[in-house]
Write an enzyme that holds these catalytic residues in place. Structure first.
Site, PDB file in Angstrom:
ATOM      1  CD  GLU A   1      -5.268   3.746   1.334  1.00 34.77           C
ATOM      2  OE1 GLU A   1      -4.952   2.664   1.851  1.00 34.77           O
ATOM      3  OE2 GLU A   1      -4.454   4.611   0.964  1.00 34.77           O
TER       4      GLU A   1
ATOM      5  CB  THR B   1      -1.110   7.138   9.858  1.00 38.75           C
ATOM      6  OG1 THR B   1      -0.423   6.175   9.055  1.00 38.75           O
ATOM      7  CG2 THR B   1      -1.868   8.072   8.935  1.00 38.75           C
TER       8      THR B   1
END
Lengths: 315, 315
Positions: free
Chosen positions: B133, B186
């Site tokens: 991740e 993001t």
């Protein structure tokens, strides 16, 4: 005349991870409050205050936390004409971070309620008790009065709506509370706090808080220990407490689960997984204070599950 | 050759009250990951990526969340020479706030672990999944990968130590997740966040968080609803989502317990006390988006309690 005598326990607010939202009660110290019917006058009169040493608490009902709490309750019950004498016997230090004003306010509400035949539940007394506490420090908050009234560990979701919850207490949990002979004014304890928190600190603090609550519900003492870190407030306030770092180190070294400032200080609490350990931890904390030339009192207690206790009722 | 196919579910992180520390899994959408032994080479090779529409995900193992997750796991197991083909079938939108990169990373770790005879538990896979991740967004955090791996509602006390806890799920709890066709990068979602939080906001947020955890443990749906308020992040991020206030109002008006941004957005989730209600709430949210000219997809689901699912194993 009918008389009620109650004991209202000291409380530890904030509890490292729950600034302004968490608190718990301990067994000793605490205040004794006596409420007595007196038909010679109407309303609440404070007839005696003892145990304040060289300090002074106001005898004026409207300026005294116990007086306001009792008076507002009488009005709510539609009995403003009822004459009630209040005696306040301080049996705990005040300005200590142990919820002294909250104890007087909660004790008075319970005593007066009982005097009148206990028309209200403990929970219903909370509002009047918070009104009393507000006289002492000007803010409407329940983190000391709620655990004092009902005992245990309490969570206040919102002070505005007094949305208060009882949290479970892990088996064996005890606390050592050390009150050093240092004076901190509440206004100084507030003044050292920045009105901004770094986001990274807020995230760490929320992680600690959420896992603390989880630890209580799962009876997970190890997680409780890993959770008891105040990233937000303690680093700012500890400078007001001579020897804080050494006292905390002594507590952790002896096996405390965690150690932080009680309320606005200067008292320091350490949670432990047994009463024996709490005793040893507390003595270590006192010794550390002494190294800094600071005398202190130690109180060792399980979490008090009863809150205000009715000691006697005489008709 | 031995082949494992898994389904890795989407996740909702932050959950209004637990920025960076809370997440839960939903049943659909999610990714399918296929891992296959291939003795023709050593290490992990990504042989197919489908379902990305007009977007591109890196085929380079070291730049792909699934690739890194699988590769680190192979190394940890002392089998860096084992040849593994990975296929990534994206069946969910990415950049959506639904944990797309986490799903690929978690799915790859579970698939490769299973391929090798499942030497590790789900919990032990977490570390490698977080490493995967990390490739996607540069930070080491488990709030999406933990619930994706093991299902349920998870709490991360500390991302540094991956101290992760499973929280109970109240009876009947369902979620409507609406993904609007809006793109948020993001970095923009992070850029709008102030690095400071007012202390008063932090206190309200901690009150909400602590009572949310309490509500989960006590199965108190009413308290859950009173707790689901994001005072800290949503007010800053909602400006990135066209129509947010109206969508949230639509959800609450139809009876959602609470409604906020999923992860970094733009998806919005609403928790409800039944699947029927979640369906109606989700449709109301979609209609509100449409009023703003925004098309959306709706996913209605209970909390997914299984995490990554093994769909097939063939030898």
């Amino acid at each position: 005349m009918r008389e009620v005598r109650v004991f209202a326990p000291a409380t530890v607010a904030n509890v490292a991870v729950g600034f302004d939202i968490l608190g718990f009660a301990i067994n000793r110290p605490g205040d004794e409050i006596v409420a007595r019917l007196n038909p010679a006058f109407s309303g609440v009169r404070i007839t005696a205050i003892t145990g304040t040493g060289d300090k002074v608490l106001p005898l004026d009902t409207e300026k005294n936390t116990a007086g306001v709490s009792a008076q507002r309750l009488l009005h709510h019950l539609g009995q403003p004409e009822t004459g009630v004498e209040l005696e306040i016997h301080k049996k705990m230090p005040f300005g200590s971070g142990l919820g002294s004003s909250a104890a007087s306010a909660a004790g008075a509400a319970v005593a007066v309620n009982e005097l009148l035949g206990a028309p209200l539940t403990r929970e219903a007394l909370l509002y009047f008790t918070v009104l009393g506490e507000e006289v002492a420090d000007g803010s409407f908050h329940a983190d000391n009065v709620a655990p004092c009234l009902v005992g245990g560990i309490t969570l206040i979701r919102s002070n505005d709506s007094l949305d208060v919850h009882h949290l479970p207490v892990p088996n064996g949990l005890h606390v050592a509370v050390v009150h050093p002979e240092i004076e901190i004014l509440t206004r100084d304890a507030r003044a050292v706090l920045s009105d901004q928190v770094p986001l990274s600190v807020a995230i760490r603090q929320t992680g600690s808080l959420a896992s603390f609550i989880t630890a209580l519900y799962t009876n997970d003492i190890s997680l409780l220990g890993r959770s008891l870190h105040d990233h937000m407030i303690e680093p700012q306030r500890k400078q007001l407490i001579t020897g804080f770092d050494d006292v905390k180190a002594a507590a952790l070294q002896r096996g405390a689960l965690g150690c932080s400032i009680s309320g606005a200080g200067p008292s320091i609490f350490a949670l432990c997984d047994s009463g024996y350990l709490a005793q040893a931890v507390g003595q270590g904390m006192q010794a550390a204070f002494q190294q800094h030339g600071v005398e202190s009192q130690l109180y060792v207690s399980p979490i008090n599950q009863r809150g205000v206790e009715i000691l006697s009722v005489t008709d």
